[in-house]
Structure formats: structure tokens, C-alpha cells
Design an enzyme around this catalytic site. Structure first.
Site, PDB file in Angstrom:
ATOM      1  CE  LYS A 163      48.953 -12.284 -35.937  1.00 18.16           C
ATOM      2  NZ  LYS A 163      49.964 -13.258 -36.369  1.00 18.16           N
ATOM      3  CG  ASP A 188      50.088 -14.926 -39.657  1.00 13.19           C
ATOM      4  OD1 ASP A 188      51.018 -14.489 -38.970  1.00 13.19           O
ATOM      5  OD2 ASP A 188      49.952 -16.148 -39.917  1.00 13.19           O
ATOM      6  CD  GLU A 213      52.781 -14.764 -41.876  1.00  9.51           C
ATOM      7  OE1 GLU A 213      52.254 -13.636 -41.987  1.00  9.51           O
ATOM      8  OE2 GLU A 213      53.679 -15.003 -41.052  1.00  9.51           O
ATOM      9  CG  ASP A 238      55.836 -17.298 -39.577  1.00 12.91           C
ATOM     10  OD1 ASP A 238      55.122 -16.482 -38.969  1.00 12.91           O
ATOM     11  OD2 ASP A 238      56.910 -17.699 -39.115  1.00 12.91           O
ATOM     12  CE  LYS A 262      57.552 -14.277 -37.768  1.00 10.38           C
ATOM     13  NZ  LYS A 262      56.563 -14.692 -36.746  1.00 10.38           N
TER      14      LYS A 262
HETATM   15  O1  LIG Z   1      56.245  -8.231 -34.476  1.00  5.61           O
HETATM   16  C1  LIG Z   1      55.349  -7.925 -35.272  1.00  5.61           C
HETATM   17  O2  LIG Z   1      55.183  -6.798 -35.712  1.00  5.61           O
HETATM   18  C2  LIG Z   1      54.387  -8.987 -35.773  1.00  5.61           C
HETATM   19  C3  LIG Z   1      54.422 -10.218 -34.932  1.00  5.61           C
HETATM   20  C4  LIG Z   1      53.532 -11.260 -35.530  1.00  5.61           C
HETATM   21  O3  LIG Z   1      52.671 -10.999 -36.353  1.00  5.61           O
HETATM   22  C5  LIG Z   1      53.712 -12.604 -35.103  1.00  5.61           C
HETATM   23  C6  LIG Z   1      54.646 -12.938 -34.177  1.00  5.61           C
HETATM   24  C7  LIG Z   1      54.656 -14.257 -33.634  1.00  5.61           C
HETATM   25  C8  LIG Z   1      53.656 -15.119 -33.929  1.00  5.61           C
HETATM   26  C9  LIG Z   1      52.480 -14.671 -34.686  1.00  5.61           C
HETATM   27  O4  LIG Z   1      51.478 -14.142 -33.864  1.00  5.61           O
HETATM   28  C10 LIG Z   1      52.819 -13.615 -35.701  1.00  5.61           C
HETATM   29  C11 LIG Z   1      53.358 -14.282 -36.943  1.00  5.61           C
HETATM   30  O5  LIG Z   1      53.047 -15.455 -37.146  1.00  5.61           O
HETATM   31  O6  LIG Z   1      54.041 -13.644 -37.748  1.00  5.61           O
HETATM   32 MG   LIG Z   2      53.135 -15.597 -39.157  1.00  3.83          MG
END
Ligand SMILES: O=C(O)CCC(=O)C1=CC=C[C@@H](O)[C@@H]1C(=O)O
Ligand SMILES: [Mg+2]
Length: 368
Positions: A163, A188, A213, A238, A262
Site C-alpha cells: 500500500k 496500490d 493500482e 480497481d 473483483k
Molecule cells: O484480500 C486481499 O488479499 C487484498 C485486499 C486488498 O488489497 C484490498 C481490499 C479492499 C480495498 C483495498 O484496501 C485493497 C484493494 O484496493 O485492492
Molecule cells: Mg486496489
């Protein structure tokens, strides 16, 4: 599909360690498990992945329960369906609320696959027998991040996602890159930047990141297109991609070179597959994103990621990444950086009834 009942299990489980981003911290995870039963007693499972507060999208566990209870399940009660693709059509009359829709739609896909005695992967057109596994490091310090990275690389994960934000970007990433010169790293940003940060973002080009990301606005594709022309690092979208049309417009505008698909964010497996098929046609690589989810959603992600176009290790980590004990049997495990795609009917995982019971905080039952 001859459905006779829908049941909702609202569950809550503490994470093994806090999941920290610049948007907030997830310590306890609530979720919705959707169970659908047909007249033969066969069951299909789905998962609503909205968080308890609207920090990632506008949805929450509570809005999802409302939509499922008062809108989506009643639609199913009055419109019997023969194939899960029909659900996406039926739900078109409901604006957004994609994670609630996906919770119900994925349960329909699991049940349908079981009724055909086929794995969900096969039913979706999956060709991969194993999917490559990546993992997210969500730490608030370089020391903690490096500890997590070392442990995850020992577990065999193929790529690391970290992150970032203006408070934690170049130096943080440069320290990681110095220790791991060849490691595939994805950063990300969860919309932490604006076009005013162009120099900051361009500086990351020298770190040879796999991609960055969602650097800009959560609902933007215009400024991402302008940014992509100015930086070398591939942009992955995303949050901006909520529908097939968002993906089409982003690709046409050049807003991204990669898409994180997702299932919950786009409203279910039918839409996720449509986006995948389009990206394959347009030669845009995709990977399967995660939602700090429980094993049911993780199982659906594995089936989706078995489609040919999922060429980049996704955020599909082992159950043990987040949970002391998951609600599925067997748990999802990562061996040598991959997850085996189940061949048994449906999602290929059973419910751990004991664990589901002890983590359930409320249930609702709906006759169909
Ligand atoms: O579930 C996982 O292994 C990763 C989850 C993750 O990185 C995320 C989930 C939801 C919001 C964000 O923080 C992030 C993303 O943006 O992908
Ligand atoms: Mg993301």
C-alpha cells in the site's frame, strides 16, 4: 434452477493482524454468507464482500443486508431463473449495489455448477489447473512491511502488493526494491494521489514496479488516461471499474494497461467474465483482486482466476493470510506460489459448519 430457499448468515471474525491502508484499518471483518437451496436439497454458497463502513465503495454490510432482504431476494421470489446469467439481467433494474448483487449471484453460480455436476471453473470456461498466488502487505512501517514480505516469500507467494500514499511511497518502495531487486512488486494507492503529484508518481518509474493500482480518483478514468501518458509504470484500475462499460471506456481511453477484476465490485461472476473476455480480446492483462474475504468468496475467486486471461498473480492468498480458522474445508492453501483449482462440483470447498456457527452473529431465512 428450482430454488426453494435463501439463507443469509452475517458473520464476524477478527483478522490475525490489522489490515492498514491510508483509508483506514480493518481489524474485525463482517461478511454475509448467502446459502441457496434447491428442491433436491442441493446448496450453493455466495459471499457479500462489502465492508462494515463505506471506505472502499459506497456499500456496507448493512446496505447489502437491506438490498438482499428488501429488493434482490424478492426479485428471485417472483422471477424463477434457469441460469445464473439471468440474475445479472434481473438485477439491472437495481442501480449499483454490486456487492449485494454478487453475494446472491455467486451463490446461484455455485448451485448451478453443482446441479450440472461440474466444477465452477469448468462452467465459467476456466482452463488453468492452478492459479498463481500473490499477497498484500498492509503495514504502517517499513520494518513491519519487510517482516511480512520475508515471511510471505518463504510461503512461496509469487508477487507482493504494498500500500502506498504520499506519506509512504518512494523511500518505502526503494528500500524494498534494494532488498529484493527482482521481486514482482505492485503498489496500490487507493486514490491517494492527484495529477498535482505527477512528479512523485513519475519518480516511481525507476523502481521497476509491476504496476501502480488506482493512483487517482476512485471513480476516474479521464485523469488516469492523462497520467498514463506521463509515466512508464503501467496503471492498473480497481475502484474505477464497476461495470463492463467502465472497463471498455478505460481501455478505449488508455486509462490503464491492467485491470484488477473483483467479483464483488463488478456485481458478480457474469460481469467479471464479460470484462475478462473483453480484456483478452484487447490484450489487456487482468488479475483477480481480493476483498479481505472469507473462504466462500476466495473459492469463487479461484474459479474465476482459472480463466486464461488471468495471467498475473492475483490477491488470492491462503485462508491463513487473514484467519485463524476459515469457514470452508479444506482451507485455501498456497504451495510453491500456486493454488490448485478444485475439480469437484461447484466451488469445490465444503462449509466448515462448526466455524460458520461460531462466527455467525445473525441469520435470515427466505422461502422462494
Ligand atoms: O484480500 C486481499 O488479499 C487484498 C485486499 C486488498 O488489497 C484490498 C481490499 C479492499 C480495498 C483495498 O484496501 C485493497 C484493494 O484496493 O485492492
Ligand atoms: Mg486496489
Amino acid at each position: 434452477m428450482k430454488i426453494t430457499a435463501v439463507e443469509l448468515f452475517i458473520i464476524k471474525m477478527p483478522l490475525k493482524a490489522p489490515f492498514i491502508t491510508h483509508l483506514g484499518t480493518v481489524q474485525d471483518r463482517e461478511g454475509i454468507i448467502v446459502k441457496i437451496t434447491d428442491q433436491e436439497g442441493m446448496t450453493g454458497y455466495g459471499e457479500g464482500v462489502a465492508f462494515s463502513t463505506p471506505w472502499y465503495t459506497e456499500e456496507t454490510v448493512k446496505t447489502s443486508i437491506h438490498m438482499l432482504t428488501d429488493v434482490l431476494i424478492p426479485v428471485l421470489q417472483t422471477h424463477p431463473i434457469d441460469h445464473p446469467d439471468e440474475a445479472a439481467e434481473l438485477f439491472k433494474s437495481v442501480r449499483r449495489n454490486n456487492m449485494a448483487k454478487a453475494g446472491l449471484e455467486t451463490a446461484l453460480w455455485d448451485l448451478y455448477a453443482k446441479q450440472q455436476a461440474l466444477s465452477l471453473s469448468k462452467i465459467l470456461g476456466g482452463t488453468r489447473q492452478e492459479v498463481a498466488s500473490g499477497v498484500v502487505v498492509a503495514a504502517d512501517s517499513l520494518t513491519n512491511a519487510l517482516k511480512q514480505i520475508e515471511s510471505y516469500l518463504e510461503d512461496g507467494y509469487q508477487r507482493i502488493k504494498v500500500k502506498i500514499s504520499p506519506e509512504q511511497d518512494y523511500r518505502f518502495l526503494a528500500e524494498i526494491r534494494k532488498r529484493y531487486p527482482l521481486l514482482p512488486i505492485l503498489a496500490d494507492a487507493n486514490s491517494a494521489y492527484s495529477l498535482d503529484d505527477l512528479d512523485r508518481l513519475r519518480a516511481l518509474d525507476e523502481l521497476n514496479l509491476l504496476m501502480i493500482e488506482q493512483p487517482l480518483g476512485h471513480d476516474d478514468i479521464i485523469e488516469h488516461a492523462r497520467l498514463q501518458k506521463q509515466i512508464k509504470t503501467p496503471i492498473c484500475l480497481d475502484e474505477s471499474i464497476v461495470t463492463f462499460d467502465d472497463a471498455r471506456k478505460a481501455v478505449e481511453l488508455g486509462s490503464c494497461k491492467v485491470i484488477n477484476i473483483k467479483v464483488g465490485r463488478v456485481g458478480g461472476l457474469s460481469e467479471a467474465k464479460r470484462i475478462h473476455d473483453y480484456c483478452v480480446e484487447q490484450e489487456i492483462p487482468v488479475w483477480c483482486g481480493g476483498m479481505i474475504e472469507f473462504g466462500i468468496s476466495r473459492a469463487h475467486n479461484i474459479a474465476l482466476a482459472s480463466l486464461q486471461g488471468f495471467s498475473i498473480p492475483g490477491d488470492i492468498s491462503a485462508s491463513s493470510r487473514f484467519w485463524e480458522e476459515d469457514i470452508i474445508l479444506p482451507e485455501v492453501s498456497v504451495e510453491n506460489g500456486v493454488i490448485q483449482v478444485p475439480n469437484s462440483p461447484g466451488i469445490g470447498f465444503a462449509i466448515n459448519e462448526k466455524r460458520l456457527k461460531e462466527t455467525t452473529i445473525a441469520t435470515k431465512v427466505f422461502p422462494i
